[in-house]
Structures are given as C-alpha cells and as structure tokens.
Design an enzyme around this catalytic site. Structure first.
Site, mmCIF file in Angstrom:
data_model
loop_
_atom_site.group_PDB
_atom_site.id
_atom_site.type_symbol
_atom_site.label_atom_id
_atom_site.label_comp_id
_atom_site.label_asym_id
_atom_site.label_seq_id
_atom_site.Cartn_x
_atom_site.Cartn_y
_atom_site.Cartn_z
ATOM 1 N N HIS A 1 28.005 0.779 -19.906
ATOM 2 C CA HIS A 1 27.368 1.982 -19.338
ATOM 3 C C HIS A 1 26.863 1.799 -17.913
ATOM 4 O O HIS A 1 26.495 2.764 -17.260
ATOM 5 C CB HIS A 1 26.205 2.444 -20.209
ATOM 6 C CG HIS A 1 24.986 1.564 -20.082
ATOM 7 N ND1 HIS A 1 24.884 0.363 -20.722
ATOM 8 C CD2 HIS A 1 23.850 1.696 -19.373
ATOM 9 C CE1 HIS A 1 23.731 -0.193 -20.432
ATOM 10 N NE2 HIS A 1 23.077 0.574 -19.606
HETATM 11 C C1 UD1 Z 1 19.869 4.401 -17.586
HETATM 12 C C2 UD1 Z 1 19.241 3.323 -16.714
HETATM 13 C C3 UD1 Z 1 19.831 1.977 -17.074
HETATM 14 C C4 UD1 Z 1 19.719 1.707 -18.553
HETATM 15 C C5 UD1 Z 1 20.314 2.860 -19.345
HETATM 16 C C6 UD1 Z 1 20.054 2.657 -20.806
HETATM 17 C C7 UD1 Z 1 18.571 3.961 -14.446
HETATM 18 C C8 UD1 Z 1 18.899 3.794 -13.003
HETATM 19 N N1 UD1 Z 1 19.508 3.538 -15.319
HETATM 20 O O1 UD1 Z 1 21.260 4.436 -17.279
HETATM 21 O O2 UD1 Z 1 19.118 0.961 -16.380
HETATM 22 O O3 UD1 Z 1 20.431 0.539 -18.833
HETATM 23 O O4 UD1 Z 1 19.684 4.088 -18.943
HETATM 24 O O5 UD1 Z 1 21.028 3.277 -21.589
HETATM 25 O O6 UD1 Z 1 17.530 4.440 -14.777
HETATM 26 N N2 UD1 Z 1 23.745 11.352 -20.136
HETATM 27 C C9 UD1 Z 1 23.955 12.262 -21.134
HETATM 28 N N3 UD1 Z 1 23.049 12.304 -22.150
HETATM 29 C C10 UD1 Z 1 21.963 11.513 -22.207
HETATM 30 C C11 UD1 Z 1 21.751 10.594 -21.170
HETATM 31 C C12 UD1 Z 1 22.657 10.516 -20.138
HETATM 32 O O7 UD1 Z 1 24.923 12.996 -21.114
HETATM 33 O O8 UD1 Z 1 21.180 11.614 -23.170
HETATM 34 C C13 UD1 Z 1 24.745 11.276 -19.046
HETATM 35 C C14 UD1 Z 1 24.441 12.259 -17.921
HETATM 36 O O9 UD1 Z 1 25.643 12.684 -17.363
HETATM 37 C C15 UD1 Z 1 23.759 11.387 -16.915
HETATM 38 C C16 UD1 Z 1 24.494 10.069 -17.087
HETATM 39 O O10 UD1 Z 1 24.748 9.983 -18.482
HETATM 40 O O11 UD1 Z 1 23.840 11.884 -15.606
HETATM 41 C C17 UD1 Z 1 23.701 8.873 -16.666
HETATM 42 O O12 UD1 Z 1 22.426 8.892 -17.297
HETATM 43 P P1 UD1 Z 1 21.148 8.200 -16.600
HETATM 44 O O13 UD1 Z 1 19.976 8.344 -17.473
HETATM 45 O O14 UD1 Z 1 21.024 8.645 -15.191
HETATM 46 O O15 UD1 Z 1 21.585 6.695 -16.513
HETATM 47 P P2 UD1 Z 1 22.122 5.710 -17.623
HETATM 48 O O16 UD1 Z 1 23.534 5.384 -17.282
HETATM 49 O O17 UD1 Z 1 21.835 6.217 -18.977
HETATM 50 N N1 UDP Z 2 21.759 0.365 -28.673
HETATM 51 C C1 UDP Z 2 21.738 1.327 -29.657
HETATM 52 N N2 UDP Z 2 22.882 2.037 -29.922
HETATM 53 C C2 UDP Z 2 24.033 1.821 -29.259
HETATM 54 C C3 UDP Z 2 24.042 0.843 -28.242
HETATM 55 C C4 UDP Z 2 22.888 0.145 -27.964
HETATM 56 O O1 UDP Z 2 20.703 1.545 -30.299
HETATM 57 O O2 UDP Z 2 25.032 2.490 -29.560
HETATM 58 C C5 UDP Z 2 20.518 -0.372 -28.385
HETATM 59 C C6 UDP Z 2 20.645 -1.879 -28.365
HETATM 60 O O3 UDP Z 2 20.418 -2.418 -29.642
HETATM 61 C C7 UDP Z 2 19.578 -2.287 -27.362
HETATM 62 C C8 UDP Z 2 19.461 -1.104 -26.451
HETATM 63 O O4 UDP Z 2 20.127 -0.016 -27.083
HETATM 64 O O5 UDP Z 2 18.312 -2.479 -27.997
HETATM 65 C C9 UDP Z 2 20.107 -1.409 -25.138
HETATM 66 O O6 UDP Z 2 20.188 -0.234 -24.406
HETATM 67 P P1 UDP Z 2 21.230 -0.018 -23.258
HETATM 68 O O7 UDP Z 2 22.346 -0.963 -23.388
HETATM 69 O O8 UDP Z 2 21.522 1.439 -23.265
HETATM 70 O O9 UDP Z 2 20.351 -0.289 -21.950
HETATM 71 P P2 UDP Z 2 19.924 -1.625 -21.190
HETATM 72 O O10 UDP Z 2 19.334 -2.567 -22.170
HETATM 73 O O11 UDP Z 2 21.147 -2.136 -20.512
HETATM 74 O O12 UDP Z 2 18.937 -1.139 -20.192
#
Ligand code: UD1
Ligand code: UDP
Length: 369
Positions: free
Chosen positions: A207
């Site tokens: 992601h």
């Molecule tokens: C964010 C965090 C990242 C973390 C991740 C956990 C930042 C800069 N990034 O990344 O550090 O590892 O969360 O998963 O804060 N979207 C949906 N539905 C949702 C959430 C997101 O459709 O519920 C889509 C939207 O198009 C959105 C894109 O995903 O614009 C990115 O979401 P965003 O929350 O900006 O960043 P993550 O990639 O989730």
């Molecule tokens: N996780 C989850 N469902 C999924 C993938 C990940 O619950 O389908 C959990 C995982 O166990 C971990 C957390 O999400 O605790 C990690 O989140 P993510 O990888 O989105 O973000 P990051 O840790 O890179 O910020």
C-alpha cells in the site's frame, strides 16, 4: 458520552493507529477519549478493524479521508483544534507516522496541550516518504516521546531531543497481539476458510506510495507475486489505494492466480500471518508482526525505519528485481523460518500501553477538584 478536562484524548486516523492504540484506550477506559480523523473510512479499513478491538469506541469523528496529504494536514489540525478548544483534555496521544498523527500533534501543541507520541524515534532516513517527514515533525512537537526500544531513544537524543522528553516503553503491538490472539482450533478454521494450510502459503500486502503509486514498480511486484502463485497459494488482501491503482491502470489481468481479498480484520489477518510460510509486504506494522510471529518477511521497500529487524528477521528488496528475489525467498523460507524460532525478540512482550498511561498520569496528573 460526557467529556471532561481530566481526560486524555487519543487521536487515530488509520487502521494501524487503531490497532496500536487500542491497548492504551482500554487501559485508560473512561479516562480516555478517542477522536477519529476519518483518514481511513471504508468499513474494511475502519469499522471492521474497530470491531475486532475490544474496548475501543470513537467519541468524535472528523472527516478528512480521501483527500491529498496537503489537505489532510491542513484540514485536520483546524478541526481537531476546534474540538479540543470546546472539549479540553489534560494530554493528547498520537501514534506512528500518518497524516493524522501529525495533525493531532500540531493541533495539541498549538493549544499548549501536552503531546504524547507513541512509537517515537523511528527513522528510515528516506525523506521521500511522507511518513518519515511526519515522524520527524511530530517528534519535534511532542512533550513525551515514547520510544519502543533503546535504539529509537538514541536516535531522538542524537537529534537533540532532551532526555526528559524521552521514555523507552516497549511496543504497544504486544498488547494488540495478546488481545487478538486466536487458539489453534480457530486458526485451523480460518485457514481452511481461505483454502490454505499452515506453512503452505504466502501472505502479501502492498500500500505504500513508493510501491503502488508508480506503475512500473507495481507491475514488477504484482508480476513477482503472480509468479510465486504458480507454485504456492498467495493471499493478497488489497488496500484500497492499491486496488484503485490496479483498476486505473487496467492491471487486474496481471494478478493471475493470486487470491485477492478485501482488507481483512486484524484478528483474521494476524492469524494468516502466523500460518504463512513467507510474508511479502511494504507495511510497517507487518514488519513487527512477522518478527513477533517468527515468520520470514521480504520488505518490498528500499529502506526501513526498523533496522533492528535487518539481522535476519526480514530482507529488504531494495532495488533488486522482485521476480528472482521472491522466488529465492520462497526457496529459503523453511530454513529461514527455522532460524527464527529461538532468537530473542527485539521488542519484548510487556505492556507498553500500561507503562505509557502511568507515565502520562505521573507527568500530567488528574487534578483533585
Ligand atoms: C496511510 C498512511 C500510511 C499507513 C497507511 C496504513 C499517510 C501519509 N499514510 O496510507 O503511513 O501505512 O495509512 O494503512 O498518512 N482509501 C479508501 N478508503 C479508505 C482509506 C483510503 O478508498 O478507507 C483510498 C483513497 O483513495 C485514498 C487512498 O486510499 O486517497 C490513500 O489513503 P490515505 O489514507 O491517504 O493513505 P494510505 O495509503 O492509506
Ligand atoms: N492489517 C489488517 N488487515 C489487513 C492488512 C493488515 O488488519 O488486511 C493490519 C496488520 O495486522 C497490522 C496493520 O494492519 O497490524 C498494519 O497496517 P498497514 O500495513 O495498513 O499500515 P502500516 O503499518 O504500514 O502503517
């Protein structure tokens, strides 16, 4: 719920923050108040996650999800500030490195409310990552930097953070693992429902912007995973960001025999981690979980903010071709897993959440009146 200025606000926006702050929310109970920025908002990314986390309810919702980074760190601080002015608290807790983490830290510090940063002092030293900038900025405004391990505390000290702003707490993930554990029977049922056997499949998540927002990089990673899927089941719960890019670029055909899943609840996801022969991920939290569960991991990034895992717990893909690298990791997986079984864990298993709550009470006690 009734709010009062003796409470501690816990700010969370994304799935990993909820998972890693659930233990603190439980320890604080009525003395804590949860604010959700709305950064993650889909049921699979938020309400299903909370559903697995006993004792965590959201008291205030803000809606910054789906916006650009600039908009998120512009809008969320003003919304959080407005809320905290109307509903004062004695301290604000943020966790990790997301836009929500930074927003919470900025809002609280602008109001002079003590800021507590859980998971402080991690550094990838890669300033191209928004998360790295968030970490540096939030540590700078934090009154209490809760470092998971000594190396993180040393990093903060080397940046000039005063010693009395740093405490080594351990990793709050240990509390989450305890809370989300499944027994052997449930584990067997979960694996069977996904059509896989213990030690007989690969689990992957992707992601991060660096992995999925560049078409060529994403193509190479999916091609490598699809290659593995010719030999062994590969499960890929898809983050919405990645799903969106696969659709935008018409890349679904590349997935081949990969089993694509919706994002899973943490209870099921962690069970799948425990049974995986190999994990392939760009996630931060998954790096720690693979270590706790003693499972081999290829980190599909070229840096990590968790260098303590580089001595055998995981391998960094770096700029290597993912196709041969993942094929080799699969070949090595059984032996690699065996080598992890008796090693001391870098994080320890004590309750960091309890320690953080006690430290907050010691520094900013509830007033007697
Ligand atoms: C964010 C965090 C990242 C973390 C991740 C956990 C930042 C800069 N990034 O990344 O550090 O590892 O969360 O998963 O804060 N979207 C949906 N539905 C949702 C959430 C997101 O459709 O519920 C889509 C939207 O198009 C959105 C894109 O995903 O614009 C990115 O979401 P965003 O929350 O900006 O960043 P993550 O990639 O989730
Ligand atoms: N996780 C989850 N469902 C999924 C993938 C990940 O619950 O389908 C959990 C995982 O166990 C971990 C957390 O999400 O605790 C990690 O989140 P993510 O990888 O989105 O973000 P990051 O840790 O890179 O910020």
């Amino acid at each position: 719920m009734t709010t009062n200025d003796q409470q501690v606000a816990i700010i969370m926006g994304t799935r990993p923050e909820a998972i890693k702050l659930a233990g603190l929310a439980r320890v604080l109970g009525e003395r804590g108040r949860v604010i959700h920025t709305g950064q993650h908002y889909d049921a699979t990314m938020w309400s299903n996650v909370l559903g697995d986390l006993a004792g965590v309810g959201v008291d205030e919702h803000i809606a910054i999800g789906g916006r650009s980074r600039g908009e998120q760190i512009g809008l969320a601080p003003s919304e959080i500030t407005r809320y905290l002015m109307e509903n004062p608290v004695r301290a604000v807790v943020v966790q990790g490195d997301t836009n929500s983490t930074l927003a919470g830290g900025l809002a609280a510090s602008s109001l002079g409310i003590p800021v507590v940063h859980v998971e402080a002092g991690l550094r990838s030293h890669d300033r191209r990552m928004p998360e790295e900038l968030n970490r540096i900025l939030v540590d700078a405004v934090s009154d209490l930097c809760c470092a998971p391990i000594g190396g993180n505390a040393e990093q903060l000290a080397s940046e000039g953070v005063q010693a009395d702003r740093i405490v080594v707490t351990g990793n709050t993930l240990a509390d989450a693992l305890e809370n989300l554990a499944v027994d052997d029977a449930e584990m067997a049922e979960l694996l069977a429902s996904r059509g896989v056997e213990k030690d007989g499949y690969v689990l992957s998540t992707l992601h991060r912007a660096g992995a999925v927002d560049d078409r060529e990089t994403l193509t190479a990673l999916i091609t490598a995973l699809a290659g593995l899927a010719e030999k062994v089941p590969v499960l890929l719960p898809l983050h919405p960001r990645t799903a969106g890019n696969l659709d935008k670029w018409g890349m679904r055909d590349l997935l081949g025999r990969i089993t694509v899943l919706e994002p899973l609840g943490p209870r099921e996801f962690m069970a799948l981690e425990q049974g995986a022969a190999l994990i392939v991920s760009d996630s931060g939290g998954v790096q720690e979980e693979a270590c706790f569960f003693r499972r081999p991991l290829v980190v599909v990034r070229d840096s990590t903010e968790r260098p303590e895992l580089l001595d055998g717990w995981c391998r960094l893909l770096g700029d290597a071709d993912p196709v041969p690298t993942l094929a080799q990791a699969w070949e090595d997986a059984e032996q690699w897993r065996a080598s992890l079984q008796d090693r001391p864990l870098p994080y320890g298993m004590h309750s960091a959440s309890r320690l953080i709550a006690d430290e907050i009470d010691r520094r900013w006690p509830e007033s007697a009146s």
